[in-house]
Enzyme design. Sequence first.
Site, short mmCIF file in Angstrom:
data_model
loop_
_atom_site.label_atom_id
_atom_site.label_comp_id
_atom_site.label_asym_id
_atom_site.label_seq_id
_atom_site.Cartn_x
_atom_site.Cartn_y
_atom_site.Cartn_z
N GLU A 1 8.53 -3.12 -0.91
CA GLU A 1 8.93 -4.31 -1.65
C GLU A 1 9.87 -3.97 -2.81
OE1 GLU A 1 4.51 -4.95 -1.69
OE2 GLU A 1 5.18 -6.97 -2.20
N TYR B 1 -5.66 -7.22 2.90
CA TYR B 1 -4.25 -7.65 2.77
C TYR B 1 -4.26 -8.90 1.92
CZ TYR B 1 0.38 -8.60 4.99
OH TYR B 1 1.71 -8.81 5.28
N GLN C 1 4.82 2.04 11.42
CA GLN C 1 4.08 0.78 11.40
C GLN C 1 4.83 -0.35 12.12
OE1 GLN C 1 3.05 -0.37 7.38
NE2 GLN C 1 1.92 -2.19 8.01
N GLU D 1 -3.55 -0.04 -4.53
CA GLU D 1 -4.71 -0.88 -4.24
C GLU D 1 -5.88 -0.47 -5.13
OE1 GLU D 1 -5.72 -1.40 -0.12
OE2 GLU D 1 -3.66 -1.08 0.58
N THR E 1 -5.50 8.46 2.81
CA THR E 1 -5.76 7.44 1.79
C THR E 1 -6.32 8.19 0.59
OG1 THR E 1 -6.33 5.84 3.52
CG2 THR E 1 -7.02 5.30 1.27
N TYR F 1 2.65 -1.94 15.26
CA TYR F 1 1.59 -2.79 14.70
C TYR F 1 1.23 -4.02 15.53
CZ TYR F 1 4.40 -6.61 12.64
OH TYR F 1 5.20 -7.70 12.45
N GLU G 1 0.80 2.31 -1.09
CA GLU G 1 0.31 0.96 -1.37
C GLU G 1 -0.65 1.07 -2.54
OE1 GLU G 1 -1.09 -0.95 2.23
OE2 GLU G 1 0.98 -1.48 2.78
N LYS H 1 -1.18 4.40 9.11
CA LYS H 1 -2.09 4.40 7.96
C LYS H 1 -3.17 5.47 8.08
CE LYS H 1 -0.71 0.20 6.43
NZ LYS H 1 -0.43 -0.16 5.04
N ARG I 1 9.29 -11.14 9.33
CA ARG I 1 9.10 -12.29 10.21
C ARG I 1 10.04 -13.42 9.82
NH1 ARG I 1 3.86 -10.08 9.94
NH2 ARG I 1 3.42 -11.32 8.12
N ARG J 1 6.20 3.28 7.09
CA ARG J 1 6.74 1.96 7.47
C ARG J 1 7.45 1.95 8.81
NH1 ARG J 1 3.41 -0.74 4.46
NH2 ARG J 1 3.64 -0.31 2.24
N HIS K 1 2.25 -9.97 -1.95
CA HIS K 1 2.57 -8.89 -1.01
C HIS K 1 2.74 -9.44 0.42
CE1 HIS K 1 2.54 -5.00 0.99
NE2 HIS K 1 1.50 -5.39 1.72
N ASP L 1 -9.37 -1.83 5.32
CA ASP L 1 -8.31 -2.18 4.39
C ASP L 1 -7.93 -3.64 4.58
OD1 ASP L 1 -6.57 -1.56 2.30
OD2 ASP L 1 -4.89 -1.32 3.70
N THR M 1 -2.48 -4.19 -0.84
CA THR M 1 -1.45 -3.89 -1.83
C THR M 1 -1.44 -4.95 -2.92
OG1 THR M 1 -0.14 -2.98 -0.04
CG2 THR M 1 1.01 -3.39 -2.12
MN MN Z 1 -3.10 -1.28 2.58
#
Ligand code: MN
Length: 434
Positions: free
Chosen positions: A376, A140, A252, A213, A269, A256, A211, A265, A154, A249, A145, A138, A362
């Site tokens: 988001e 990013y 994660q 995708e 999927t 992470y 997400e 994750k 961050r 989330r 996003h 996967d 995403t």
């Molecule tokens: Mn993803």
Amino acid sequence: MTDINETHDPALTSWIESANGPTADFPVQNLPYGVFSDGASGSPRPGVAIGDNILDLRLIEAAGLLPTEQPVFDGQSLNAFMALGRAGWSATRSALSRLLSTDGDSRLRDDPELSERALVPRAKCQMHMPVAIRGYTDFYSSREHATNVGKMFRDPENALMPNWLHIPIGYNGRASTVVVSGTDVHRPMGQTRAPGAEGPQFGPCRKLDIELEMGALIGGGNPMGRPISVTEADAMIFGYVLLNDWSARDIQVWEYQPLGPFQAKAFATTISPWVVTQEALEPFRVHGPAQSPVPLPYLVQRGAYNFDVQLEVRLTPDGSSDSTTICRTNFKHMYWSSAQQLTHHASSGCAMETGDLLGSGTISGAERDSLGSLLELTWNGNEPLELASGGSRSFIEDGDILTLYGRCRGDGYNVGFGEAGGKVLPAVDFTGET
Ligand code: MN
């Protein structure tokens, strides 16, 4: 890139009426591949969607109507066909286009006994995993996003990590839990740490998310130790599916660093059952956003490597007939293309194989309603979404059905992806067991 050819002609129609007209998602210009079964004749087998029907490819290959030299549609996945490579894919598409077009090869249409057996109403069929997924990676690759996530977790001033504009960032996901649309998904259990808490706890995820995708499916591959160019990579992409990278989330954010997402994750999927070939998408190629700074030479792509695919996500609460569209966006916004992702993936010498799945990352646009995750859309749960059925959502609740839709709008026809949906079931709590 494949040239535009006679299979893309907007004027083509099919002798199967339901494939014609401006609302059909599976016209003769599309011809997506999947694996289906119907109650009557048992085992899953490859087919191609045409209007409201599925054409049984095992049967018409056995009848000698396809140009394949060896049988590739006699299994329960598309892998053997995907391994043929671009020339084989293109010859088969061309033959199918002629067999299903109004003014084409009449051998199927004029054989009532064969066409009766080979065309199955889609409504009577169950769809299965189209591809035996070998590996799932996967990425990013949406700048919007990555910027939103960076702002949230961050530094708002330096939201993009310093590597982001130079590398298609990715992680190795789990192939074992890639499932086809319609498969229920249990809310994951996991380790989390509440803000301000001293230590972690283990329990059901409280911030379950989607997400939005697209997934690129690879046909052919490269031997270990032999990287591939962007041009070669583009030719190795068999097709695309809709992909929901379900995400926990709260799990994660605790797990992470430093190695990326893991259990947040790994639990599920969801992909759509129909693989829309890259050849069917040729008329919808567009240039992606300008890449600045210019990527390192091995990642430079010349030409149009993005695709104009309109995307939508709907949320339907348990038992409700009212669904709410929570996101509308487009695949064309992606900063890094699937071909660049594949080139980067193999650049170390990593072997890629038929049946590998690359998640785009995403897909978020610049507008408020074009964000591809609840994280988001609700800004980490702080701005809940109002639902058409009443109530609101910060994150997914048990019983919710989340469904992705995709469609390219052509000149008088669509190339539809169908849907990728799944219902969320309560967590399986095993903490009382020993
Ligand atoms: Mn993803």
